[in-house]
Design a protein around this motif. Structure first.
Motif, short mmCIF file in Angstrom:
data_model
loop_
_atom_site.label_atom_id
_atom_site.label_comp_id
_atom_site.label_asym_id
_atom_site.label_seq_id
_atom_site.Cartn_x
_atom_site.Cartn_y
_atom_site.Cartn_z
N ASP A 149 -1.31 12.15 -1.01
CA ASP A 149 -1.84 12.97 -2.11
C ASP A 149 -1.00 13.42 -3.11
N GLU A 150 0.19 13.55 -3.02
CA GLU A 150 1.24 13.95 -3.91
C GLU A 150 1.39 13.02 -4.86
N LEU A 151 1.26 11.93 -5.01
CA LEU A 151 1.64 10.78 -5.84
C LEU A 151 0.71 10.57 -7.00
N VAL A 152 1.66 10.27 -8.16
CA VAL A 152 1.02 9.96 -9.16
C VAL A 152 1.46 8.59 -9.94
N GLY A 158 3.33 8.14 5.18
CA GLY A 158 2.31 8.48 6.24
C GLY A 158 2.25 8.00 7.77
N VAL A 159 3.57 7.41 7.82
CA VAL A 159 3.64 6.80 9.24
C VAL A 159 4.61 7.80 10.15
N SER A 160 4.97 9.03 9.66
CA SER A 160 5.65 9.83 10.60
C SER A 160 4.89 10.66 11.71
N LEU A 215 0.86 -1.26 -0.16
CA LEU A 215 -0.03 0.09 0.21
C LEU A 215 0.82 1.14 -0.03
N THR A 216 0.67 2.07 -1.02
CA THR A 216 1.36 3.31 -0.90
C THR A 216 0.40 4.43 -0.50
N THR A 217 1.05 5.46 -0.12
CA THR A 217 0.16 6.62 0.44
C THR A 217 0.57 7.79 0.11
N ARG A 228 -1.13 14.92 8.18
CA ARG A 228 -1.33 13.96 7.35
C ARG A 228 -0.86 12.72 7.30
N ASP A 229 -0.22 12.28 8.56
CA ASP A 229 0.62 10.94 8.74
C ASP A 229 -0.59 10.22 9.38
N LEU A 230 -1.59 9.60 8.86
CA LEU A 230 -2.55 8.86 9.14
C LEU A 230 -2.55 7.40 9.37
N GLN A 232 3.01 17.50 -8.19
CA GLN A 232 3.09 16.02 -7.87
C GLN A 232 4.59 15.24 -8.30
N ILE A 233 4.42 14.24 -7.53
CA ILE A 233 5.62 13.51 -7.92
C ILE A 233 5.39 12.18 -8.41
N TYR A 234 6.17 11.39 -9.10
CA TYR A 234 5.59 9.89 -9.60
C TYR A 234 5.88 9.05 -8.20
N ASN A 235 5.18 7.88 -8.23
CA ASN A 235 5.10 6.89 -7.32
C ASN A 235 6.05 5.99 -7.61
N SER A 236 7.30 6.16 -6.87
CA SER A 236 8.52 5.21 -7.19
C SER A 236 8.36 4.06 -6.25
N ASN A 237 7.61 4.15 -5.09
CA ASN A 237 7.81 3.22 -3.94
C ASN A 237 6.77 1.70 -4.28
N GLY A 238 5.83 2.09 -5.02
CA GLY A 238 5.00 0.84 -5.36
C GLY A 238 5.58 -0.03 -6.27
N PRO A 239 6.07 0.52 -7.60
CA PRO A 239 6.82 -0.53 -8.41
C PRO A 239 8.26 -0.87 -7.68
P1 AMP Z 1 5.67 10.74 4.17
O1 AMP Z 1 6.46 9.43 5.20
O2 AMP Z 1 4.48 10.34 3.85
O3 AMP Z 1 5.76 11.86 4.78
O4 AMP Z 1 6.75 10.55 2.96
C1 AMP Z 1 8.24 11.10 2.92
C2 AMP Z 1 8.56 11.66 1.75
O5 AMP Z 1 8.57 10.40 0.80
C3 AMP Z 1 7.82 12.61 1.22
O6 AMP Z 1 8.81 13.36 0.37
C4 AMP Z 1 6.85 12.00 0.04
O7 AMP Z 1 6.48 12.58 -0.95
C5 AMP Z 1 7.75 10.76 -0.28
N1 AMP Z 1 7.12 9.83 -0.71
C6 AMP Z 1 6.22 8.69 0.04
N2 AMP Z 1 5.52 7.76 -0.69
C7 AMP Z 1 6.18 7.95 -1.85
C8 AMP Z 1 6.08 7.16 -3.01
N3 AMP Z 1 5.46 6.16 -2.98
N4 AMP Z 1 7.22 7.41 -4.24
C9 AMP Z 1 7.99 8.23 -3.94
N5 AMP Z 1 8.16 9.15 -2.93
C10 AMP Z 1 7.25 8.84 -1.97
#
Ligand code: AMP
Ligand code: MG
Length: 400
Positions: free
Chosen positions: A180-183, A245-247, A176-178, A251-253, A193-200
């Motif tokens: 709002d900024e991810l695409v 989202g775990v920090s 599960l990736t989390t 918005r770390d929910l 926005q930034i690309y979702n690299s963690n999912g792949p």
């Molecule tokens: P967070 O722990 O959600 O605050 O994320 C910490 C940093 O990692 C922020 O800069 C996020 O934009 C980035 N980030 C979180 N998830 C991803 C993801 N799936 N792919 C790329 N960057 C991510």
């Protein structure tokens, strides 16, 4: 904040090994884990045979300058007649050794003419014979339960004539990736926005460990969406990994969502860099591990803290790959209040191995991951200068 080694141990014990086994055809067995020990059904090699192209003789029949009549030619797959005393058998690599023969003379040391062979160099008795059972004796254990099958182990099972093997069920991991900024890659990206690299990345890491990334979901930073995603993954998977989202941001929910789902937090925050926000909870008996969002942190936490748990849940007997010492090359003295893991390349330097750190060690530097061979460990609160031997975690091992 939990100590790194303790966190690693606790996570590795967060779930049991699987039970039950399934039968797997050998051609699909690479990457599976043996459910039971395997015992050799055959000697290996199963019969005495030749290691070279040449002639089989009795060593006692050799006399310098005296040619031996060639009794027969025996190719690999033929059954030779017993060797007539005083004669030779022409044979090739893999040909069975005729009964009575005890020595092979390679063809380069022979001259064959008129149905006779002259041996040009005195042979050593027993040379170039592969003796029955010299590698593996029938009845011995050749592979232990909990062994991850690879090409070498598949070859071993094939050499024993086994068409299938009992393996443990493949571990299903939900991701599960989390944020709002991810695409997703391939989608149009707005400036914010930034690309979702963690999912792949996580799907590939899970696959690299020979587990199955059964489902990959993304949820916005919104309690209902997070909750629904966790519930859906928990229904289908044995282990759930969430990222981001775990920090402690507004918005770390993820943490409150796990608590709302009845998840007891068994661990939160590990004294490591990159890393720190890492959580473990159990929901409905299944482990959920929450990784930090920065891709570099998620990658390091997966390698060092999650991979032993994955191996345990796969039923593998080796949870912790080796850690070895190597010499750190650094321009500055390194020191941090947390255990630090530098992305390094490994280079042979005379008798020793040197570790060269990536120039930019920030947890946002995704380029460091594809560059690095491994992670160098700098102990917390300890100044480490150039030339100091440190623990080296080879990612080729830690991610397999
Ligand atoms: P967070 O722990 O959600 O605050 O994320 C910490 C940093 O990692 C922020 O800069 C996020 O934009 C980035 N980030 C979180 N998830 C991803 C993801 N799936 N792919 C790329 N960057 C991510
Ligand atoms: Mg986030």
């Amino acid at each position: 904040m939990l100590d790194f080694d303790l966190a690693q141990k606790r996570l590795s014990e967060a779930a049991p090994a699987p039970t039950g086994s399934e039968t797997c055809p050998l051609d699909q067995a690479a990457g599976r884990v043996l459910a039971q020990a395997v015992t050799a059904l055959l000697d290996s090699p199963p019969a005495h045979n030749s290691a070279m192209d040449g002639y089989a003789i009795r060593a006692a029949d050799y006399a310098a300058g005296k040619p031996l009549p060639i009794q027969q030619r025996c190719y690999a797959g033929d059954v030779p007649a017993p060797l007539v005393p005083g004669q030779a058998t022409r044979l090739f690599t893999g040909s069975l050794l005729p009964e009575g023969a005890d020595t092979i003379v390679i063809q380069e040391n022979c001259r064959e003419a008129d149905g006779q062979v002259e041996i040009l160099q005195a042979p050593q008795k027993g040379q170039h014979v592969r003796w029955q059972g010299e590698d593996i004796a029938r009845g011995t254990e050749i592979l232990a339960a909990g062994t991850l099958l690879d090409a070498a182990r598949v070859a071993l099972l094939a050499s024993q004539g086994m068409p299938e093997v009992a393996v443990l069920p493949r571990l299903k991991v939900g991701i599960l990736t989390t944020g709002d900024e991810l695409v997703a890659p391939g989608q149009p990206r707005a400036a914010q926005q930034i690309y979702n690299s963690n999912g792949p990345m996580l799907a590939a890491l899970v696959r690299g460990l020979q587990a199955e990334p059964a489902r990959v979901l993304h949820a916005a930073d919104e309690p209902q969406a997070l909750r629904a995603a966790f519930e859906s993954l928990l229904a289908d998977c044995d282990l759930v990994l969430s990222v981001g989202g775990v920090s402690v941001g507004e918005r770390d929910l993820v943490k409150p969502t796990l608590e709302a789902l009845g998840g007891e937090l068994a661990l939160w925050k590990v004294r490591m860099k990159p890393g720190k926000p890492v959580a473990l909870a159990h929901i409905g008996g299944k482990p959920v591990v929450c990784l930090p969002g920065n891709p570099v942190s998620a990658y390091a936490v997966f390698a060092l803290l999650v991979s032993p748990l994955v191996r345990r849940m796969q039923g593998r007997s080796e949870l912790f790959p080796p850690v070895r010492k190597a010499v750190l090359r650094t321009e500055t003295v390194r020191q941090d209040s947390r255990e630090e893991f530098l992305r390094v390349q490994c280079r042979a330097a005379g008798e020793t191995t040197e570790l060269i750190a990536y120039r930019h060690q920030g947890s946002g530097a995704i380029g460091s991951l594809s560059w690095a061979h491994g992670l160098a460990r700098i102990p917390a609160d300890t100044p480490v200068a150039d030339g100091t031997p440190v623990d080296y975690y080879d990612l080729a091992h830690w991610l397999s």
